[in-house]
Design a protein around this motif. Structure first.
Motif, short mmCIF file in Angstrom:
data_model
loop_
_atom_site.label_atom_id
_atom_site.label_comp_id
_atom_site.label_asym_id
_atom_site.label_seq_id
_atom_site.Cartn_x
_atom_site.Cartn_y
_atom_site.Cartn_z
N PRO A 67 0.80 -1.23 0.00
CA PRO A 67 0.00 0.00 0.00
C PRO A 67 0.83 1.27 0.00
N TRP A 68 2.08 1.19 0.47
CA TRP A 68 2.84 2.40 0.76
C TRP A 68 3.39 3.08 -0.48
N SER A 69 3.79 2.32 -1.49
CA SER A 69 4.44 2.91 -2.65
C SER A 69 3.87 2.37 -3.94
N ARG A 70 4.04 3.15 -5.00
CA ARG A 70 3.66 2.73 -6.34
C ARG A 70 4.95 2.53 -7.12
N SER A 71 5.37 1.30 -7.22
CA SER A 71 6.65 1.00 -7.86
C SER A 71 6.51 -0.25 -8.71
N LEU A 72 7.20 -0.27 -9.83
CA LEU A 72 7.16 -1.43 -10.71
C LEU A 72 7.89 -2.61 -10.07
N VAL A 73 7.36 -3.79 -10.28
CA VAL A 73 8.04 -5.00 -9.82
C VAL A 73 9.32 -5.20 -10.62
N ALA A 74 9.22 -5.03 -11.93
CA ALA A 74 10.37 -5.23 -12.82
C ALA A 74 10.17 -4.40 -14.08
N LEU A 75 11.27 -4.07 -14.74
CA LEU A 75 11.22 -3.31 -15.99
C LEU A 75 12.25 -3.92 -16.95
N PRO A 76 11.85 -4.98 -17.67
CA PRO A 76 12.79 -5.64 -18.59
C PRO A 76 12.98 -4.81 -19.87
N VAL A 77 14.24 -4.63 -20.27
CA VAL A 77 14.56 -3.83 -21.45
C VAL A 77 15.57 -4.57 -22.32
N ARG A 78 15.69 -4.11 -23.56
CA ARG A 78 16.74 -4.61 -24.46
C ARG A 78 17.39 -3.43 -25.16
N PHE A 79 18.60 -3.64 -25.64
CA PHE A 79 19.37 -2.57 -26.27
C PHE A 79 20.53 -3.21 -27.01
N THR A 80 21.20 -2.43 -27.83
CA THR A 80 22.39 -2.92 -28.51
C THR A 80 23.54 -2.94 -27.52
N PRO A 81 24.18 -4.11 -27.33
CA PRO A 81 25.30 -4.16 -26.36
C PRO A 81 26.39 -3.18 -26.72
N ARG A 82 26.99 -2.57 -25.70
CA ARG A 82 28.06 -1.60 -25.89
C ARG A 82 29.38 -2.23 -25.53
N ALA A 83 30.40 -1.98 -26.34
CA ALA A 83 31.74 -2.45 -26.01
C ALA A 83 32.28 -1.61 -24.87
N VAL A 84 32.76 -2.26 -23.84
CA VAL A 84 33.27 -1.57 -22.67
C VAL A 84 34.73 -1.94 -22.48
N ALA A 85 35.59 -0.94 -22.27
CA ALA A 85 37.00 -1.21 -22.07
C ALA A 85 37.19 -2.03 -20.80
N PRO A 86 38.09 -3.02 -20.83
CA PRO A 86 38.31 -3.82 -19.63
C PRO A 86 38.91 -3.00 -18.52
N ALA A 87 38.63 -3.40 -17.29
CA ALA A 87 39.18 -2.70 -16.14
C ALA A 87 40.70 -2.86 -16.11
N PRO A 88 41.42 -1.85 -15.62
CA PRO A 88 42.88 -1.97 -15.57
C PRO A 88 43.30 -3.13 -14.69
N THR A 89 44.34 -3.82 -15.11
CA THR A 89 44.84 -4.95 -14.33
C THR A 89 46.25 -4.66 -13.87
N LYS A 90 46.63 -5.30 -12.78
CA LYS A 90 47.97 -5.12 -12.25
C LYS A 90 48.99 -5.83 -13.14
N THR A 91 50.19 -5.27 -13.24
CA THR A 91 51.24 -5.91 -14.01
C THR A 91 51.64 -7.22 -13.35
N GLN A 92 51.67 -8.25 -14.17
CA GLN A 92 51.98 -9.57 -13.63
C GLN A 92 53.33 -10.04 -14.15
N THR A 93 54.02 -10.88 -13.39
CA THR A 93 55.29 -11.45 -13.81
C THR A 93 55.03 -12.43 -14.94
N PRO A 94 55.73 -12.29 -16.09
CA PRO A 94 55.49 -13.21 -17.21
C PRO A 94 55.70 -14.65 -16.78
N GLN A 95 54.82 -15.52 -17.24
CA GLN A 95 54.92 -16.93 -16.93
C GLN A 95 55.61 -17.66 -18.08
#
Length: 455
Positions: A387-415
Protein backbone atom coordinates in the motif's frame (compact mmCIF):
# COMPACT_ATOMS: atom_id res chain seq x y z
CA UNK A 1 -8.02 5.47 -22.12
CA UNK A 2 -8.05 1.74 -21.53
CA UNK A 3 -11.04 0.49 -19.59
CA UNK A 4 -9.96 -1.35 -16.44
CA UNK A 5 -11.77 -4.45 -15.25
CA UNK A 6 -13.85 -4.03 -12.14
CA UNK A 7 -12.44 -5.07 -8.80
CA UNK A 8 -13.71 -8.45 -7.74
CA UNK A 9 -14.83 -9.10 -4.19
CA UNK A 10 -16.96 -7.32 -1.61
CA UNK A 11 -17.46 -3.56 -1.85
CA UNK A 12 -15.18 -1.46 0.35
CA UNK A 13 -16.51 -0.80 3.82
CA UNK A 14 -19.24 -3.40 3.56
CA UNK A 15 -20.23 -4.21 7.17
CA UNK A 16 -20.70 -7.89 6.33
CA UNK A 17 -17.17 -8.25 5.03
CA UNK A 18 -15.12 -5.73 7.01
CA UNK A 19 -12.88 -3.03 5.62
CA UNK A 20 -11.38 -3.00 2.19
CA UNK A 21 -7.80 -4.45 2.23
CA UNK A 22 -5.28 -2.06 0.71
CA UNK A 23 -2.59 -4.68 0.23
CA UNK A 24 -1.98 -7.99 -1.54
CA UNK A 25 -1.90 -9.10 -5.18
CA UNK A 26 -5.47 -8.02 -5.94
CA UNK A 27 -4.73 -4.45 -4.84
CA UNK A 28 -1.34 -4.42 -6.53
CA UNK A 29 -2.78 -5.58 -9.85
CA UNK A 30 -4.85 -2.42 -10.28
CA UNK A 31 -4.66 0.18 -7.48
CA UNK A 32 -6.55 2.82 -9.47
CA UNK A 33 -9.66 0.65 -9.75
CA UNK A 34 -9.63 0.23 -5.98
CA UNK A 35 -9.37 3.98 -5.43
CA UNK A 36 -12.39 4.45 -7.70
CA UNK A 37 -14.48 2.19 -5.49
CA UNK A 38 -13.28 3.91 -2.33
CA UNK A 39 -14.24 7.33 -3.74
CA UNK A 40 -17.83 6.11 -3.93
CA UNK A 41 -17.87 6.25 -0.11
CA UNK A 42 -16.88 9.92 0.01
CA UNK A 43 -13.63 11.86 0.49
CA UNK A 44 -12.37 9.21 2.93
CA UNK A 45 -13.10 5.62 3.77
CA UNK A 46 -12.01 3.00 6.32
CA UNK A 47 -9.48 0.50 4.96
CA UNK A 48 -7.12 -2.11 6.34
CA UNK A 49 -3.60 -0.95 5.53
CA UNK A 50 -2.31 -4.31 6.81
CA UNK A 51 -4.00 -7.32 8.44
CA UNK A 52 -5.89 -6.14 11.54
CA UNK A 53 -4.72 -2.54 11.09
CA UNK A 54 -7.52 -0.08 10.26
CA UNK A 55 -6.95 3.49 9.08
CA UNK A 56 -9.09 6.18 7.53
CA UNK A 57 -7.83 6.71 3.96
CA UNK A 58 -8.33 10.13 2.35
CA UNK A 59 -8.84 9.90 -1.42
CA UNK A 60 -10.04 13.44 -2.14
CA UNK A 61 -7.51 16.09 -3.27
CA UNK A 62 -9.28 18.89 -1.40
CA UNK A 63 -9.65 16.86 1.81
CA UNK A 64 -6.01 15.75 1.62
CA UNK A 65 -4.81 19.32 1.16
CA UNK A 66 -6.96 20.49 4.09
CA UNK A 67 -5.48 17.87 6.44
CA UNK A 68 -1.89 18.42 5.27
CA UNK A 69 -2.22 22.17 5.83
CA UNK A 70 -4.00 21.99 9.19
CA UNK A 71 -1.39 20.87 11.76
CA UNK A 72 -3.41 22.25 14.68
CA UNK A 73 -6.15 19.66 14.18
CA UNK A 74 -4.14 16.83 12.59
CA UNK A 75 -0.83 15.97 14.26
CA UNK A 76 1.88 13.48 13.26
CA UNK A 77 3.10 11.99 16.54
CA UNK A 78 2.12 8.31 16.26
CA UNK A 79 2.51 7.75 19.99
CA UNK A 80 -1.12 8.92 20.08
CA UNK A 81 -2.29 5.92 18.02
CA UNK A 82 -5.30 4.45 19.87
CA UNK A 83 -5.12 0.90 18.52
CA UNK A 84 -1.38 0.63 19.16
CA UNK A 85 -1.69 1.88 22.72
CA UNK A 86 -4.58 -0.52 23.34
CA UNK A 87 -2.62 -3.53 22.06
CA UNK A 88 -4.81 -4.04 18.98
CA UNK A 89 -1.96 -3.85 16.45
CA UNK A 90 -0.09 -7.15 15.91
CA UNK A 91 3.50 -6.95 17.13
CA UNK A 92 4.79 -8.24 13.80
CA UNK A 93 2.56 -6.01 11.68
CA UNK A 94 4.21 -4.61 8.53
CA UNK A 95 2.47 -1.33 9.37
CA UNK A 96 4.62 -0.76 12.46
CA UNK A 97 7.95 0.01 10.68
CA UNK A 98 6.08 2.51 8.50
CA UNK A 99 3.84 4.14 11.11
CA UNK A 100 5.66 3.61 14.41
CA UNK A 101 7.14 6.65 16.13
CA UNK A 102 10.73 7.72 15.48
CA UNK A 103 12.41 10.88 16.85
CA UNK A 104 12.59 12.65 13.49
CA UNK A 105 10.93 15.58 11.77
CA UNK A 106 8.36 13.32 10.09
CA UNK A 107 6.80 12.21 13.39
CA UNK A 108 7.19 15.47 15.31
CA UNK A 109 4.94 18.48 15.80
CA UNK A 110 5.24 22.08 16.90
CA UNK A 111 8.58 23.40 18.13
CA UNK A 112 10.24 19.95 18.03
CA UNK A 113 9.28 19.57 14.38
CA UNK A 114 10.41 23.09 13.50
CA UNK A 115 13.83 22.52 15.08
CA UNK A 116 14.51 19.20 13.37
CA UNK A 117 13.12 20.29 10.00
CA UNK A 118 15.18 23.48 9.98
CA UNK A 119 18.35 21.46 10.44
CA UNK A 120 17.38 19.24 7.51
CA UNK A 121 16.28 22.00 5.14
CA UNK A 122 19.31 24.19 5.87
CA UNK A 123 21.65 21.24 5.31
CA UNK A 124 19.95 20.30 2.04
CA UNK A 125 20.13 23.91 0.88
CA UNK A 126 23.93 23.66 0.80
CA UNK A 127 23.85 20.88 -1.82
CA UNK A 128 25.27 22.25 -5.08
CA UNK A 129 22.95 21.40 -7.99
CA UNK A 130 25.75 21.01 -10.54
CA UNK A 131 27.61 18.70 -8.18
CA UNK A 132 24.41 16.71 -7.59
CA UNK A 133 23.96 16.30 -11.35
CA UNK A 134 27.56 15.11 -11.68
CA UNK A 135 27.12 12.66 -8.79
CA UNK A 136 23.97 11.27 -10.40
CA UNK A 137 25.56 11.02 -13.84
CA UNK A 138 28.59 9.24 -12.42
CA UNK A 139 26.42 6.75 -10.54
CA UNK A 140 24.35 6.21 -13.69
CA UNK A 141 27.44 5.67 -15.83
CA UNK A 142 28.77 3.05 -13.42
CA UNK A 143 25.53 1.08 -13.28
CA UNK A 144 24.92 1.27 -17.02
CA UNK A 145 28.51 0.23 -17.75
CA UNK A 146 28.05 -2.73 -15.46
CA UNK A 147 24.80 -4.16 -16.82
CA UNK A 148 25.47 -3.23 -20.47
CA UNK A 149 28.79 -5.09 -20.43
CA UNK A 150 27.70 -8.11 -18.40
CA UNK A 151 24.49 -8.87 -20.32
CA UNK A 152 23.81 -9.63 -23.98
CA UNK A 153 21.77 -6.53 -24.65
CA UNK A 154 19.17 -7.15 -21.93
CA UNK A 155 18.66 -5.87 -18.40
CA UNK A 156 16.05 -5.53 -15.66
CA UNK A 157 16.11 -1.80 -14.95
CA UNK A 158 14.53 -1.81 -11.50
CA UNK A 159 17.15 -4.11 -9.94
CA UNK A 160 20.05 -3.07 -12.19
CA UNK A 161 19.52 0.69 -12.27
CA UNK A 162 16.54 2.41 -10.62
CA UNK A 163 16.96 0.82 -7.18
CA UNK A 164 20.76 1.07 -6.67
CA UNK A 165 21.26 4.53 -8.22
CA UNK A 166 19.70 6.64 -5.42
CA UNK A 167 21.64 4.59 -2.84
CA UNK A 168 24.94 5.49 -4.50
CA UNK A 169 23.98 9.17 -4.70
CA UNK A 170 22.88 9.36 -1.06
CA UNK A 171 26.04 7.63 0.15
CA UNK A 172 28.01 10.28 -1.72
CA UNK A 173 25.90 13.05 -0.19
CA UNK A 174 26.36 11.60 3.30
CA UNK A 175 30.14 11.40 2.85
CA UNK A 176 30.28 7.65 3.50
CA UNK A 177 33.62 5.85 3.20
CA UNK A 178 33.49 2.61 1.22
CA UNK A 179 32.97 0.05 3.97
CA UNK A 180 30.36 2.08 5.86
CA UNK A 181 28.58 2.87 2.61
CA UNK A 182 28.34 -0.85 1.81
CA UNK A 183 26.62 -1.52 5.14
CA UNK A 184 24.29 1.46 4.74
CA UNK A 185 23.09 -0.04 1.44
CA UNK A 186 22.71 -3.51 2.95
CA UNK A 187 20.78 -2.07 5.90
CA UNK A 188 18.33 0.21 4.08
CA UNK A 189 17.76 -2.37 1.32
CA UNK A 190 17.10 -5.02 3.96
CA UNK A 191 14.56 -2.81 5.72
CA UNK A 192 12.58 -2.43 2.49
CA UNK A 193 12.87 -6.18 1.83
CA UNK A 194 11.87 -7.12 5.38
CA UNK A 195 15.23 -8.76 6.19
CA UNK A 196 15.58 -9.54 9.93
CA UNK A 197 18.24 -7.42 11.64
CA UNK A 198 18.49 -4.92 8.78
CA UNK A 199 17.55 -2.00 11.01
CA UNK A 200 20.43 -2.87 13.34
CA UNK A 201 22.87 -3.04 10.42
CA UNK A 202 21.78 0.39 9.23
CA UNK A 203 21.84 1.91 12.72
CA UNK A 204 25.34 0.65 13.48
CA UNK A 205 26.67 1.85 10.12
CA UNK A 206 25.23 5.34 10.55
CA UNK A 207 26.46 5.52 14.15
CA UNK A 208 29.98 4.78 12.89
CA UNK A 209 29.59 7.43 10.20
CA UNK A 210 28.55 10.03 12.77
CA UNK A 211 31.47 9.10 15.02
CA UNK A 212 33.81 9.41 12.03
CA UNK A 213 32.47 12.87 11.16
CA UNK A 214 32.91 14.00 14.77
CA UNK A 215 36.61 13.24 14.38
CA UNK A 216 36.99 14.21 10.72
CA UNK A 217 34.29 16.62 9.51
CA UNK A 218 33.72 16.86 5.78
CA UNK A 219 31.79 18.81 3.14
CA UNK A 220 28.78 16.50 3.34
CA UNK A 221 25.21 16.35 4.65
CA UNK A 222 26.15 14.38 7.75
CA UNK A 223 28.63 17.02 8.88
CA UNK A 224 26.22 19.86 8.10
CA UNK A 225 23.50 18.27 10.19
CA UNK A 226 25.94 17.80 13.07
CA UNK A 227 27.23 21.36 12.89
CA UNK A 228 23.81 23.00 12.51
CA UNK A 229 22.83 25.64 15.07
CA UNK A 230 19.92 23.40 16.19
CA UNK A 231 22.59 21.34 17.97
CA UNK A 232 21.21 17.90 17.21
CA UNK A 233 22.59 15.10 19.36
CA UNK A 234 23.99 11.96 17.72
CA UNK A 235 20.71 10.03 18.01
CA UNK A 236 18.80 12.88 16.35
CA UNK A 237 21.35 13.12 13.54
CA UNK A 238 21.07 9.37 12.99
CA UNK A 239 17.28 9.48 12.73
CA UNK A 240 17.31 12.41 10.30
CA UNK A 241 19.74 10.45 8.09
CA UNK A 242 17.43 7.41 8.25
CA UNK A 243 14.50 9.63 7.26
CA UNK A 244 16.40 11.06 4.29
CA UNK A 245 17.38 7.55 3.19
CA UNK A 246 13.99 5.93 3.57
CA UNK A 247 12.03 8.92 2.32
CA UNK A 248 14.38 9.53 -0.58
CA UNK A 249 15.75 6.32 -2.00
CA UNK A 250 12.65 4.12 -2.44
CA UNK A 251 10.43 6.90 -3.89
CA UNK A 252 13.28 7.96 -6.18
CA UNK A 253 13.72 4.38 -7.38
CA UNK A 254 10.01 4.21 -8.16
CA UNK A 255 10.09 7.56 -9.99
CA UNK A 256 13.15 6.63 -12.06
CA UNK A 257 11.69 3.24 -12.97
CA UNK A 258 8.20 4.48 -13.85
CA UNK A 259 9.58 7.56 -15.64
CA UNK A 260 11.85 5.36 -17.77
CA UNK A 261 8.98 2.99 -18.57
CA UNK A 262 6.68 5.86 -19.47
CA UNK A 263 9.08 7.65 -21.80
CA UNK A 264 9.95 4.36 -23.52
CA UNK A 265 6.31 3.34 -23.91
CA UNK A 266 4.52 3.15 -27.23
CA UNK A 267 2.14 5.96 -26.21
CA UNK A 268 4.79 8.54 -25.28
CA UNK A 269 4.91 11.54 -27.61
CA UNK A 270 8.35 11.79 -29.19
CA UNK A 271 10.16 15.03 -28.45
CA UNK A 272 8.64 15.75 -25.05
CA UNK A 273 11.33 16.44 -22.44
CA UNK A 274 12.20 14.03 -19.64
CA UNK A 275 10.91 16.59 -17.13
CA UNK A 276 7.42 16.02 -18.55
CA UNK A 277 7.67 12.28 -17.99
CA UNK A 278 8.83 12.70 -14.39
CA UNK A 279 6.07 15.24 -13.72
CA UNK A 280 3.48 12.86 -15.16
CA UNK A 281 4.77 10.12 -12.85
CA UNK A 282 4.38 12.40 -9.84
CA UNK A 283 0.80 13.19 -10.84
CA UNK A 284 -0.48 9.81 -12.04
CA UNK A 285 1.79 7.25 -10.33
CA UNK A 286 2.69 8.93 -7.03
CA UNK A 287 5.75 6.99 -5.77
CA UNK A 288 4.62 7.36 -2.15
CA UNK A 289 1.08 6.13 -2.70
CA UNK A 290 -0.52 6.01 0.76
CA UNK A 291 1.29 7.43 3.77
CA UNK A 292 1.61 10.49 6.05
CA UNK A 293 -0.42 9.23 9.01
CA UNK A 294 -2.15 12.04 10.88
CA UNK A 295 -3.90 11.78 14.23
CA UNK A 296 -6.88 14.08 14.87
CA UNK A 297 -6.37 16.16 18.00
CA UNK A 298 -10.15 15.85 18.58
CA UNK A 299 -13.04 14.01 16.98
CA UNK A 300 -13.49 15.32 13.42
CA UNK A 301 -16.19 14.96 10.81
CA UNK A 302 -15.18 14.14 7.23
CA UNK A 303 -18.20 14.43 4.91
CA UNK A 304 -20.56 12.97 7.49
CA UNK A 305 -18.09 10.39 8.83
CA UNK A 306 -16.79 10.96 12.36
CA UNK A 307 -13.15 10.01 12.92
CA UNK A 308 -12.17 9.59 16.56
CA UNK A 309 -9.34 11.57 18.08
CA UNK A 310 -6.03 9.71 17.75
CA UNK A 311 -7.30 7.21 15.16
CA UNK A 312 -4.89 7.29 12.19
CA UNK A 313 -5.85 9.15 9.02
CA UNK A 314 -3.66 8.33 6.03
CA UNK A 315 -3.34 10.40 2.87
CA UNK A 316 -3.67 8.57 -0.43
CA UNK A 317 -1.39 10.76 -2.54
CA UNK A 318 -2.05 8.41 -5.45
CA UNK A 319 -5.84 8.77 -5.21
CA UNK A 320 -5.79 12.51 -4.43
CA UNK A 321 -3.63 13.30 -7.47
CA UNK A 322 -5.99 11.38 -9.75
CA UNK A 323 -9.18 12.73 -8.16
CA UNK A 324 -11.70 13.03 -11.04
CA UNK A 325 -12.82 16.39 -9.66
CA UNK A 326 -9.40 17.77 -10.61
CA UNK A 327 -9.67 16.74 -14.25
CA UNK A 328 -11.48 19.88 -15.40
CA UNK A 329 -8.96 22.11 -13.60
CA UNK A 330 -5.71 20.28 -14.37
CA UNK A 331 -4.77 22.63 -17.21
CA UNK A 332 -5.10 25.63 -14.89
CA UNK A 333 -3.09 24.03 -12.11
CA UNK A 334 0.65 24.41 -11.80
CA UNK A 335 2.67 21.36 -12.85
CA UNK A 336 3.86 21.28 -9.23
CA UNK A 337 0.37 21.27 -7.70
CA UNK A 338 0.45 17.49 -7.26
CA UNK A 339 0.72 16.10 -3.74
CA UNK A 340 3.46 13.54 -4.48
CA UNK A 341 5.81 15.53 -2.24
CA UNK A 342 3.11 16.31 0.32
CA UNK A 343 2.06 19.82 1.32
CA UNK A 344 2.00 22.05 4.35
CA UNK A 345 4.60 22.06 7.16
CA UNK A 346 5.59 18.42 6.55
CA UNK A 347 6.07 18.70 2.77
CA UNK A 348 9.16 16.90 1.53
CA UNK A 349 12.17 19.18 2.15
CA UNK A 350 14.14 17.51 -0.67
CA UNK A 351 11.62 17.78 -3.49
CA UNK A 352 13.85 19.89 -5.76
CA UNK A 353 16.95 17.67 -5.39
CA UNK A 354 14.74 14.58 -5.81
CA UNK A 355 13.25 15.90 -9.06
CA UNK A 356 16.73 16.75 -10.34
CA UNK A 357 18.10 13.29 -9.53
CA UNK A 358 15.16 11.55 -11.24
CA UNK A 359 15.40 13.64 -14.41
CA UNK A 360 19.18 13.23 -14.60
CA UNK A 361 18.92 9.46 -14.09
CA UNK A 362 16.40 9.01 -16.92
CA UNK A 363 18.32 11.35 -19.23
CA UNK A 364 21.58 9.48 -18.55
CA UNK A 365 19.92 6.19 -19.45
CA UNK A 366 18.58 7.53 -22.75
CA UNK A 367 21.88 9.18 -23.65
CA UNK A 368 24.02 6.12 -22.91
CA UNK A 369 21.63 3.60 -24.53
CA UNK A 370 19.82 5.54 -27.29
CA UNK A 371 18.13 2.45 -28.77
CA UNK A 372 16.88 1.05 -25.47
CA UNK A 373 13.32 -0.27 -25.50
CA UNK A 374 10.97 -1.92 -23.02
CA UNK A 375 10.25 -5.59 -23.63
CA UNK A 376 6.76 -5.43 -22.09
CA UNK A 377 4.02 -2.89 -22.96
CA UNK A 378 3.53 -0.27 -20.24
CA UNK A 379 -0.04 -1.39 -19.57
CA UNK A 380 1.15 -4.96 -18.85
CA UNK A 381 3.86 -4.04 -16.32
CA UNK A 382 3.23 -5.23 -12.74
CA UNK A 383 3.19 -3.07 -9.62
CA UNK A 384 4.33 -4.17 -6.18
CA UNK A 385 1.35 -5.25 -4.05
CA UNK A 386 2.14 -2.96 -1.09
CA UNK A 387 0.00 0.00 0.00
CA UNK A 388 2.84 2.40 0.76
CA UNK A 389 4.44 2.91 -2.65
CA UNK A 390 3.66 2.73 -6.34
CA UNK A 391 6.65 1.00 -7.86
CA UNK A 392 7.16 -1.43 -10.71
CA UNK A 393 8.04 -5.00 -9.82
CA UNK A 394 10.37 -5.23 -12.82
CA UNK A 395 11.22 -3.31 -15.99
CA UNK A 396 12.79 -5.64 -18.59
CA UNK A 397 14.56 -3.83 -21.45
CA UNK A 398 16.74 -4.61 -24.46
CA UNK A 399 19.37 -2.57 -26.27
CA UNK A 400 22.39 -2.92 -28.51
CA UNK A 401 25.30 -4.16 -26.36
CA UNK A 402 28.06 -1.60 -25.89
CA UNK A 403 31.74 -2.45 -26.01
CA UNK A 404 33.27 -1.57 -22.67
CA UNK A 405 37.00 -1.21 -22.07
CA UNK A 406 38.31 -3.82 -19.63
CA UNK A 407 39.18 -2.70 -16.14
CA UNK A 408 42.88 -1.97 -15.57
CA UNK A 409 44.84 -4.95 -14.33
CA UNK A 410 47.97 -5.12 -12.25
CA UNK A 411 51.24 -5.91 -14.01
CA UNK A 412 51.98 -9.57 -13.63
CA UNK A 413 55.29 -11.45 -13.81
CA UNK A 414 55.49 -13.21 -17.21
CA UNK A 415 54.92 -16.93 -16.93
CA UNK A 416 57.01 -19.48 -18.81
CA UNK A 417 55.32 -20.88 -21.92
CA UNK A 418 56.24 -23.64 -24.33
CA UNK A 419 58.22 -21.18 -26.46
CA UNK A 420 59.86 -19.20 -23.67
CA UNK A 421 63.25 -20.04 -22.16
CA UNK A 422 63.07 -22.30 -19.12
CA UNK A 423 65.29 -21.87 -16.08
CA UNK A 424 68.29 -24.19 -16.06
CA UNK A 425 67.70 -25.20 -12.46
CA UNK A 426 64.33 -25.73 -10.88
CA UNK A 427 64.32 -23.96 -7.51
CA UNK A 428 63.44 -25.93 -4.42
CA UNK A 429 59.84 -25.43 -3.36
CA UNK A 430 59.38 -22.87 -0.63
CA UNK A 431 57.24 -23.57 2.41
CA UNK A 432 53.72 -22.33 1.96
CA UNK A 433 53.12 -18.90 3.41
CA UNK A 434 50.37 -18.65 5.99
CA UNK A 435 47.06 -17.81 4.39
CA UNK A 436 46.12 -14.16 4.61
CA UNK A 437 42.89 -13.50 6.47
CA UNK A 438 40.02 -13.35 4.00
CA UNK A 439 38.49 -9.96 3.43
CA UNK A 440 34.76 -9.54 3.22
CA UNK A 441 33.53 -9.25 -0.34
CA UNK A 442 33.39 -5.64 -1.50
CA UNK A 443 29.87 -4.26 -1.58
CA UNK A 444 28.18 -2.07 -4.17
CA UNK A 445 29.52 1.23 -2.86
CA UNK A 446 33.07 -0.10 -2.54
CA UNK A 447 32.97 -1.33 -6.13
CA UNK A 448 31.56 2.00 -7.29
CA UNK A 449 34.29 3.99 -5.56
CA UNK A 450 36.95 1.68 -6.98
CA UNK A 451 35.46 2.19 -10.45
CA UNK A 452 35.62 5.98 -10.05
CA UNK A 453 39.34 5.63 -9.29
CA UNK A 454 39.93 3.48 -12.34
CA UNK A 455 40.74 0.39 -10.31
Amino acid sequence: MQQRPGVQGPPPGCPAHGNFPLYGPQFGSDPDAHYEQLRALGPSAPVDIAPEVQVELVTSYDAALYILQNPASFVRDSRRWNALNEGRVPEDSPALPMMGYRPNALFSDGAAHARLRQAVTDSLATVNELQLVRQTQQSADYLISRFSSERLGQAELMADYAQPLPLLVFNDLFGCPAEIGDRVIVGISGIFDGTPGADQVLGEALAELIDLKRRRPGADLTTRLMEHSAQLNDEEVLHQLVTLLSGGTAPLSATIGTGSALILSEDWQTGLPVEDAVTQVLWNYAPIANYAAHYPAHDVELAGRVVRANDPVLISFAAANTDPRLAEHREQLSAKAHLAFGAGPHACPAKDPAFLIAVTAVESLLNRLPDIEVRVPFKDLSWIPAPWSRSLVALPVRFTPRAVAPAPTKTQTPQATASSPRPAVTPAPRPAAPAAPSRPKAGLFSRFLAWTRGE
